[in-house]
Design a protein around this motif. Structure first.
Motif, PDB file in Angstrom:
ATOM      1  N   MET A   1       0.909  -1.254   0.142  1.00  0.00           N
ATOM      2  CA  MET A   1      -0.106  -0.220  -0.056  1.00  0.00           C
ATOM      3  C   MET A   1       0.738   1.197  -0.021  1.00  0.00           C
ATOM      4  O   MET A   1       1.879   1.361   0.788  1.00  0.00           O
ATOM      5  CB  MET A   1      -0.974   0.258   1.202  1.00  0.00           C
ATOM      6  CG  MET A   1      -1.957  -0.909   1.104  1.00  0.00           C
ATOM      7  SD  MET A   1      -3.019  -1.091   2.503  1.00  0.00           S
ATOM      8  CE  MET A   1      -2.131  -2.230   3.357  1.00  0.00           C
ATOM      9  N   ARG A   2       0.506   2.330  -0.585  1.00  0.00           N
ATOM     10  CA  ARG A   2       1.008   3.542  -0.938  1.00  0.00           C
ATOM     11  C   ARG A   2       0.798   4.507   0.284  1.00  0.00           C
ATOM     12  O   ARG A   2      -0.298   4.828   0.190  1.00  0.00           O
ATOM     13  CB  ARG A   2       1.034   4.281  -2.341  1.00  0.00           C
ATOM     14  CG  ARG A   2       1.565   3.078  -3.411  1.00  0.00           C
ATOM     15  CD  ARG A   2       1.312   3.824  -4.795  1.00  0.00           C
ATOM     16  NE  ARG A   2       1.843   5.246  -5.141  1.00  0.00           N
ATOM     17  CZ  ARG A   2       3.029   5.387  -5.379  1.00  0.00           C
ATOM     18  NH1 ARG A   2       3.728   4.430  -5.546  1.00  0.00           N
ATOM     19  NH2 ARG A   2       3.514   6.685  -5.627  1.00  0.00           N
ATOM     20  N   VAL A   3       1.629   4.978   1.103  1.00  0.00           N
ATOM     21  CA  VAL A   3       1.341   5.892   2.087  1.00  0.00           C
ATOM     22  C   VAL A   3       2.139   7.170   2.187  1.00  0.00           C
ATOM     23  O   VAL A   3       2.919   7.369   1.656  1.00  0.00           O
ATOM     24  CB  VAL A   3       2.024   4.790   3.388  1.00  0.00           C
ATOM     25  CG1 VAL A   3       1.664   5.731   4.628  1.00  0.00           C
ATOM     26  CG2 VAL A   3       1.576   3.500   3.501  1.00  0.00           C
ATOM     27  N   GLY A   4       1.292   8.019   2.632  1.00  0.00           N
ATOM     28  CA  GLY A   4       1.933   9.403   2.774  1.00  0.00           C
ATOM     29  C   GLY A   4       1.846   9.968   4.074  1.00  0.00           C
ATOM     30  O   GLY A   4       0.677   9.586   4.886  1.00  0.00           O
ATOM     31  N   ALA A  25       3.447  -1.895   3.739  1.00  0.00           N
ATOM     32  CA  ALA A  25       3.235  -0.545   3.554  1.00  0.00           C
ATOM     33  C   ALA A  25       4.405  -0.222   2.785  1.00  0.00           C
ATOM     34  O   ALA A  25       5.634  -0.653   2.977  1.00  0.00           O
ATOM     35  CB  ALA A  25       3.205   0.185   4.756  1.00  0.00           C
ATOM     36  N   GLN A  26       4.273   0.965   1.856  1.00  0.00           N
ATOM     37  CA  GLN A  26       5.627   1.610   1.178  1.00  0.00           C
ATOM     38  C   GLN A  26       5.336   3.211   1.389  1.00  0.00           C
ATOM     39  O   GLN A  26       4.298   3.796   0.939  1.00  0.00           O
ATOM     40  CB  GLN A  26       5.676   1.258  -0.277  1.00  0.00           C
ATOM     41  CG  GLN A  26       6.755   2.030  -0.859  1.00  0.00           C
ATOM     42  CD  GLN A  26       6.769   1.674  -2.143  1.00  0.00           C
ATOM     43  OE1 GLN A  26       5.912   1.264  -2.899  1.00  0.00           O
ATOM     44  NE2 GLN A  26       8.033   2.071  -2.973  1.00  0.00           N
ATOM     45  N   VAL A  28       5.795   6.682   0.460  1.00  0.00           N
ATOM     46  CA  VAL A  28       6.086   7.473  -0.841  1.00  0.00           C
ATOM     47  C   VAL A  28       5.933   8.762  -0.735  1.00  0.00           C
ATOM     48  O   VAL A  28       6.603   9.436  -1.916  1.00  0.00           O
ATOM     49  CB  VAL A  28       5.210   6.878  -1.990  1.00  0.00           C
ATOM     50  CG1 VAL A  28       5.438   5.227  -2.148  1.00  0.00           C
ATOM     51  CG2 VAL A  28       4.016   7.035  -1.784  1.00  0.00           C
ATOM     52  N   GLU A  61       0.032  11.021  -5.940  1.00  0.00           N
ATOM     53  CA  GLU A  61       0.943   9.802  -5.470  1.00  0.00           C
ATOM     54  C   GLU A  61       0.174   8.670  -5.416  1.00  0.00           C
ATOM     55  O   GLU A  61       0.674   7.555  -5.003  1.00  0.00           O
ATOM     56  CB  GLU A  61       1.916  10.111  -4.166  1.00  0.00           C
ATOM     57  CG  GLU A  61       2.470  11.521  -3.980  1.00  0.00           C
ATOM     58  CD  GLU A  61       3.469  11.274  -4.947  1.00  0.00           C
ATOM     59  OE1 GLU A  61       4.231  10.278  -5.244  1.00  0.00           O
ATOM     60  OE2 GLU A  61       4.159  12.381  -5.379  1.00  0.00           O
ATOM     61  N   ARG A  62      -1.398   8.717  -5.698  1.00  0.00           N
ATOM     62  CA  ARG A  62      -2.151   7.578  -5.707  1.00  0.00           C
ATOM     63  C   ARG A  62      -2.256   6.883  -4.297  1.00  0.00           C
ATOM     64  O   ARG A  62      -1.728   5.579  -4.129  1.00  0.00           O
ATOM     65  CB  ARG A  62      -1.752   6.725  -6.955  1.00  0.00           C
ATOM     66  CG  ARG A  62      -1.813   7.303  -8.254  1.00  0.00           C
ATOM     67  CD  ARG A  62      -1.657   6.459  -9.325  1.00  0.00           C
ATOM     68  NE  ARG A  62      -0.174   6.314  -9.393  1.00  0.00           N
ATOM     69  CZ  ARG A  62       0.621   5.384  -8.941  1.00  0.00           C
ATOM     70  NH1 ARG A  62       0.056   4.059  -8.689  1.00  0.00           N
ATOM     71  NH2 ARG A  62       1.822   5.062  -9.209  1.00  0.00           N
ATOM     72  N   LEU A  63      -2.226   7.763  -3.196  1.00  0.00           N
ATOM     73  CA  LEU A  63      -2.002   6.907  -2.028  1.00  0.00           C
ATOM     74  C   LEU A  63      -3.321   6.166  -1.640  1.00  0.00           C
ATOM     75  O   LEU A  63      -4.244   6.447  -2.023  1.00  0.00           O
ATOM     76  CB  LEU A  63      -1.879   8.411  -0.828  1.00  0.00           C
ATOM     77  CG  LEU A  63      -0.894   9.002  -0.877  1.00  0.00           C
ATOM     78  CD1 LEU A  63      -0.820  10.082   0.038  1.00  0.00           C
ATOM     79  CD2 LEU A  63       0.477   8.383  -1.041  1.00  0.00           C
ATOM     80  N   ASP A  64      -3.005   5.181  -0.909  1.00  0.00           N
ATOM     81  CA  ASP A  64      -3.844   4.054  -0.334  1.00  0.00           C
ATOM     82  C   ASP A  64      -4.071   4.360   1.137  1.00  0.00           C
ATOM     83  O   ASP A  64      -5.177   4.341   1.755  1.00  0.00           O
ATOM     84  CB  ASP A  64      -3.448   2.821  -0.278  1.00  0.00           C
ATOM     85  CG  ASP A  64      -3.180   2.353  -1.882  1.00  0.00           C
ATOM     86  OD1 ASP A  64      -4.011   2.049  -2.639  1.00  0.00           O
ATOM     87  OD2 ASP A  64      -1.811   2.024  -2.043  1.00  0.00           O
ATOM     88  N   CYS A  87      -8.842   6.965   0.822  1.00  0.00           N
ATOM     89  CA  CYS A  87      -7.638   6.783   1.761  1.00  0.00           C
ATOM     90  C   CYS A  87      -7.867   6.060   2.968  1.00  0.00           C
ATOM     91  O   CYS A  87      -9.084   6.615   3.647  1.00  0.00           O
ATOM     92  CB  CYS A  87      -6.651   7.827   1.889  1.00  0.00           C
ATOM     93  SG  CYS A  87      -5.918   8.323   0.404  1.00  0.00           S
TER      94      CYS A  87
END
Length: 356
Positions: A1-4, A25-26, A28, A61-64, A87
């Motif tokens: 999952m893309r994380v901010g 989790a990543q 980004v 960033e297409r965050l999840d 999100c």
């Protein structure tokens, strides 16, 4: 999952550090309205995209998942916006400035079908997990009373910042200094209470006057008592002056009593005199020594597994949060407990205002 991460202050580094260990989790991207803050954060965490606009970060960033590490008075608007943009949200404590705001976030999560949780990390410390096992097994019997203490070191970096700056965000919280830590205190207690509770509280200032009206009006000692409709009671202390700085919980049960020290990561059953007369006073200290020894060995083993760092408990919580998202598992922090904590904080704030 893309994380901010939103908000690049000190606690954001704790989130970033633990996200590196969560396989699901990543990290980004990071966002802060102050360009220098996000610039410095990205320097510490190479490869993280830098943003100063929250909505743009989520889209580009297409965050999840979004982690909120901003001041609490921004949490409601940011959390609801993130949820509506698709999100999942992990919120730093305090979850919201009041119960009304907490309810708004939780309702937005329900409507959007997204997960939301809060950084009640100390409920995932090894002593707290051990206590949970004892409660599930019925070892303590029914809970009679709880005592909790938490220190707030005003001489530390964070305390100095709060006490030297009347514009610090802590001064905007309804409960001021206490509001910033009461989530941690009450999150340990709420599982033993229902929604029918009463609160008594007093606040006082022990430190000398500084001459600044806004800072001098802020108490630095809190005492409170909770009484639940189920007959359970609890008393708590938040202290800026008691030493050593405490972080403890004592749970009195109808069958047994245990004491937890979150800083030392110990959970020990209370001493019990089982032999008669003078002989009975000889053995309990040795029994207690052996129990602390067992805790010491467990902590050494955790150290050997690289599980002894300060934010190990946050790692456990985040792993469960991300598992809840991907595996549709239970929320690590039940929503009813988040809301009950917020209601308890509101009640303490009101009690302090009445006494003032």
């Amino acid at each position: 999952m893309r994380v901010g991460i939103v908000g690049c202050g000190k606690i954001a580094d704790g989130h970033a550090e633990q996200l590196q260990t969560v396989a699901r989790a990543q990290l980004v991207a990071a966002c802060d309205r102050e360009p220098l803050m996000v610039e410095q954060f990205a320097h510490r965490w190479p490869g993280v995209a830098r943003h100063t606009d929250f909505a743009a970060m989520v889209r580009e960033e297409r965050l999840d998942v979004v982690h909120l590490a901003t001041p609490p008075d921004s949490h409601v608007a940011l959390a609801c916006a993130a949820l509506e943009m698709g999100c999942h949200v992990f919120v730093e404590k305090p979850f919201a400035p009041d119960a009304k705001g907490a309810a708004r976030i939780l309702e937005a999560a329900r409507v959007t079908g997204k997960r939301v949780s809060v950084n009640y990390l100390y409920n995932f410390e090894s002593p707290a997990l051990g206590l949970r096992d004892l409660l599930d097994a019925g070892t303590l019997g029914s809970i009679v009373h709880l005592e909790t203490a938490l220190g707030y070191n005003l001489a530390g970096d964070y305390g100095m910042a709060v006490m030297s700056d009347p514009m610090h965000w802590v001064h905007r919280l309804p409960g001021k200094l206490f509001h910033n830590v009461l989530d941690h205190v009450l999150a340990k207690l709420v599982v033993h209470f229902d929604d029918d509770f009463t609160v008594q509280a007093i606040g006082l200032r022990r430190r000398p006057a500084s001459g600044n009206e806004a800072i001098d009006a802020m108490p630095d000692e809190l005492r409170f008592m909770l009484r639940g409709g189920n007959g359970v009671t609890a008393c708590g202390m938040v202290s800026s002056h008691a030493r050593p700085v405490a972080h403890t919980l004592k749970v009195y049960g109808s069958r047994d009593t245990v004491e937890l020290d979150y800083a030392c990561r110990t959970l020990v059953r209370a001493a019990r005199q089982s032999q008669p007369s003078a002989l009975g006073r000889l053995f309990p200290p040795w029994v207690q020594a052996s129990r602390f020894g067992s805790n010491a060995l467990r902590n050494v083993a955790a150290f050997g597994r690289y599980e002894s760092h300060y934010f190990q408990c946050m790692r456990v919580l985040l792993e469960q949060f991300y598992a809840a998202i991907e595996d549709n598992a239970a929320d690590p922090v039940p929503h009813e407990e988040i809301l009950r904590v917020a209601r308890m904080i509101d009640a303490i704030v009101v009690a302090l205002e009445v006494r003032a």
